[in-house]
Motif scaffolding. Sequence first.
Motif, PDB file in Angstrom:
ATOM      1  N   VAL A 213       0.802  -1.049  -0.199  1.00  0.00           N
ATOM      2  CA  VAL A 213       0.052   0.110   0.339  1.00  0.00           C
ATOM      3  C   VAL A 213       1.179   1.459   0.058  1.00  0.00           C
ATOM      4  N   LEU A 214       1.957   1.286   0.705  1.00  0.00           N
ATOM      5  CA  LEU A 214       2.303   2.576   0.730  1.00  0.00           C
ATOM      6  C   LEU A 214       3.745   2.638  -0.422  1.00  0.00           C
ATOM      7  N   GLU A 215       4.052   1.685  -0.864  1.00  0.00           N
ATOM      8  CA  GLU A 215       4.905   1.213  -2.116  1.00  0.00           C
ATOM      9  C   GLU A 215       3.439   2.472  -2.771  1.00  0.00           C
ATOM     10  N   LYS A 216       1.876   2.397  -3.070  1.00  0.00           N
ATOM     11  CA  LYS A 216       1.121   3.385  -4.123  1.00  0.00           C
ATOM     12  C   LYS A 216       1.123   4.389  -3.332  1.00  0.00           C
ATOM     13  N   ASP A 217       0.800   4.564  -2.164  1.00  0.00           N
ATOM     14  CA  ASP A 217       1.241   5.995  -1.673  1.00  0.00           C
ATOM     15  C   ASP A 217       1.250   6.469   0.300  1.00  0.00           C
ATOM     16  N   ASN A 218       2.802   6.692   0.003  1.00  0.00           N
ATOM     17  CA  ASN A 218       2.850   6.503   1.137  1.00  0.00           C
ATOM     18  C   ASN A 218       2.331   7.583   2.358  1.00  0.00           C
ATOM     19  N   SER A 219       0.937   8.102   1.411  1.00  0.00           N
ATOM     20  CA  SER A 219      -0.018   9.134   2.982  1.00  0.00           C
ATOM     21  C   SER A 219      -0.617   8.220   3.531  1.00  0.00           C
ATOM     22  N   ALA A 223      -2.063   2.580   6.798  1.00  0.00           N
ATOM     23  CA  ALA A 223      -1.167   1.460   5.887  1.00  0.00           C
ATOM     24  C   ALA A 223       0.416   2.200   7.482  1.00  0.00           C
ATOM     25  N   TRP A 224       0.159   3.066   7.621  1.00  0.00           N
ATOM     26  CA  TRP A 224       1.749   2.982   8.403  1.00  0.00           C
ATOM     27  C   TRP A 224       1.036   2.284  10.073  1.00  0.00           C
ATOM     28  N   GLY A 225       0.130   2.501  10.121  1.00  0.00           N
ATOM     29  CA  GLY A 225      -0.558   1.815  11.671  1.00  0.00           C
ATOM     30  C   GLY A 225      -0.108   0.362  11.591  1.00  0.00           C
ATOM     31  N   GLY A 226      -0.803  -0.538  10.336  1.00  0.00           N
ATOM     32  CA  GLY A 226      -1.215  -1.176   9.936  1.00  0.00           C
ATOM     33  C   GLY A 226       0.384  -1.601  10.057  1.00  0.00           C
ATOM     34  N   ARG A 227       1.808  -1.228   9.300  1.00  0.00           N
ATOM     35  CA  ARG A 227       2.797  -2.216   9.352  1.00  0.00           C
ATOM     36  C   ARG A 227       3.528  -1.516  10.305  1.00  0.00           C
ATOM     37  N   ASN A 246       1.367   4.761  16.646  1.00  0.00           N
ATOM     38  CA  ASN A 246       0.644   4.618  16.774  1.00  0.00           C
ATOM     39  C   ASN A 246       0.040   3.327  15.791  1.00  0.00           C
ATOM     40  N   LEU A 247       0.099   2.224  17.203  1.00  0.00           N
ATOM     41  CA  LEU A 247      -0.377   1.045  17.316  1.00  0.00           C
ATOM     42  C   LEU A 247      -1.469   0.494  17.744  1.00  0.00           C
ATOM     43  N   ALA A 248      -2.922   1.480  17.025  1.00  0.00           N
ATOM     44  CA  ALA A 248      -4.865   1.307  17.704  1.00  0.00           C
ATOM     45  C   ALA A 248      -4.842   0.368  16.916  1.00  0.00           C
ATOM     46  N   GLY A 249      -5.772  -0.764  17.667  1.00  0.00           N
ATOM     47  CA  GLY A 249      -6.699  -1.759  17.269  1.00  0.00           C
ATOM     48  C   GLY A 249      -5.343  -3.030  17.388  1.00  0.00           C
ATOM     49  N   MET A 250      -4.454  -2.767  17.771  1.00  0.00           N
ATOM     50  CA  MET A 250      -3.629  -3.895  17.998  1.00  0.00           C
ATOM     51  C   MET A 250      -4.085  -5.445  19.096  1.00  0.00           C
ATOM     52  N   VAL A 251      -4.124  -6.427  17.855  1.00  0.00           N
ATOM     53  CA  VAL A 251      -4.268  -7.077  18.373  1.00  0.00           C
ATOM     54  C   VAL A 251      -3.199  -8.582  18.881  1.00  0.00           C
ATOM     55  N   TRP A 252      -3.259  -8.599  19.588  1.00  0.00           N
ATOM     56  CA  TRP A 252      -1.484  -9.074  19.901  1.00  0.00           C
ATOM     57  C   TRP A 252      -2.121 -10.563  21.684  1.00  0.00           C
ATOM     58  N   ARG A 253      -2.076 -11.285  21.425  1.00  0.00           N
ATOM     59  CA  ARG A 253      -2.093 -12.920  22.455  1.00  0.00           C
ATOM     60  C   ARG A 253      -0.501 -13.210  22.860  1.00  0.00           C
ATOM     61  N   GLN A 254      -0.309 -13.752  24.048  1.00  0.00           N
ATOM     62  CA  GLN A 254       0.754 -14.996  24.310  1.00  0.00           C
ATOM     63  C   GLN A 254       2.047 -14.438  23.977  1.00  0.00           C
ATOM     64  N   ALA A 255       2.116 -13.379  24.873  1.00  0.00           N
ATOM     65  CA  ALA A 255       3.418 -12.554  23.724  1.00  0.00           C
ATOM     66  C   ALA A 255       4.250 -11.511  25.385  1.00  0.00           C
TER      67      ALA A 255
END
Length: 377
Positions: A213-219, A223-227, A246-255
């Motif tokens: 995504v960012l290669e197509k549009d780095n704005s 996509a930055w948040g997902g990265r 920006n880590l909004a919506g982070m799904v994280w388990r057993q770590a």
Amino acid sequence: MMKFISILVLFLLFSAGAAKACDCPELPPDQVARASTLFFVGQTQVPREVVPKGGASFANSLIWKGARLTTPIVAGNAPDGDASCAAEFFLSETYHVLAYGSFENGYYTDKCALSRVNGESPNRDKIMFFLSHQYMKIESFLQENGFGDMQNLTWLRKVAKFYLDEYSPEQAQRYYRHAAIVSRDSIIDLKGEGEAYLQMGMARQALTRFDDVLEKDNSVQEAWGGRYRALALMGRWDELPGDKPNLAGMVWRQAKLTADLSSPNLTRSWWTQIDAAGRKLTGADFSKSELSVVSFKGADLTGADFSKSRLFEVDFTGATLKDVRFEGASLENVKWPEGFTPPTSTPWMGLPKDTPTPDTPASLPMPSIGQQDPAGR
């Protein structure tokens, strides 16, 4: 003397075995249901395919959640799971199986997941209820929307987003992949596929999609948040911005959290069995998040925001909670620092409005043995 030594040896062996016992904490039933990629009822069989060590192949499987596989193959433990938590299967026995992973990388379960839906687990009926409701909701959606044209971009995206919102990421990923083929890798579809990969915990694949995504549009900020979330899941914390990642919506388990973060945006996150003990998380925004079995022992949470969040079995022992906000938070079995006055708990209202409760069950249908369609329905 020899008798004493024998008793001592037996005691030490017993203690060593006890130390390796698998720890299976109780989790909110609705979260257990949502977290799984695949849930089915099936009978173990002599496998015709290659089966992971300690795993099993299942025949005549009734699929409640996930891709409609006729003979699911499931490993008995996570790829990096504790050996003491490996599941044990016996031939020709019927099991309810909560599984994680994907068809692409392989499914796995463990002793904890099996114990929650088999036997006499105290929350078994509630977990089954939420799984049944999710099954019914998905079937109802599919009946209303039918099997559309796999070249119809609008229909593909509608189905993909529905699956993503319902925490059925494997189907979401497949529909977004079909949409990406039709749209010739539209940013919308690549981004959606990345989010589906994140829900499945497949961080490397997610990172690839967000980079596309960012290669197509780095704005594209989503996509930055997902990265950043993908990098975090991979433990590459040093590649995140130094301030306010920006880590909004982070799904994280057993770590385990292995880095200090300055004012991270963690709104709408979902952390389960996370060790963040001793970390510095000043100004962290956990508002509208779900945190279950999370340790903040000795952590510095000065200025953190947990408002409107759901905290279950969260340990704040020894943590710095200066200027921390808990307005509207649901607090269940939370451990507080000595001398800290616990805030008032608010009932959690995070489930969708149309979700019945296990105390007032709706009429829920049983799934049937399914054949998988080209999109993995």
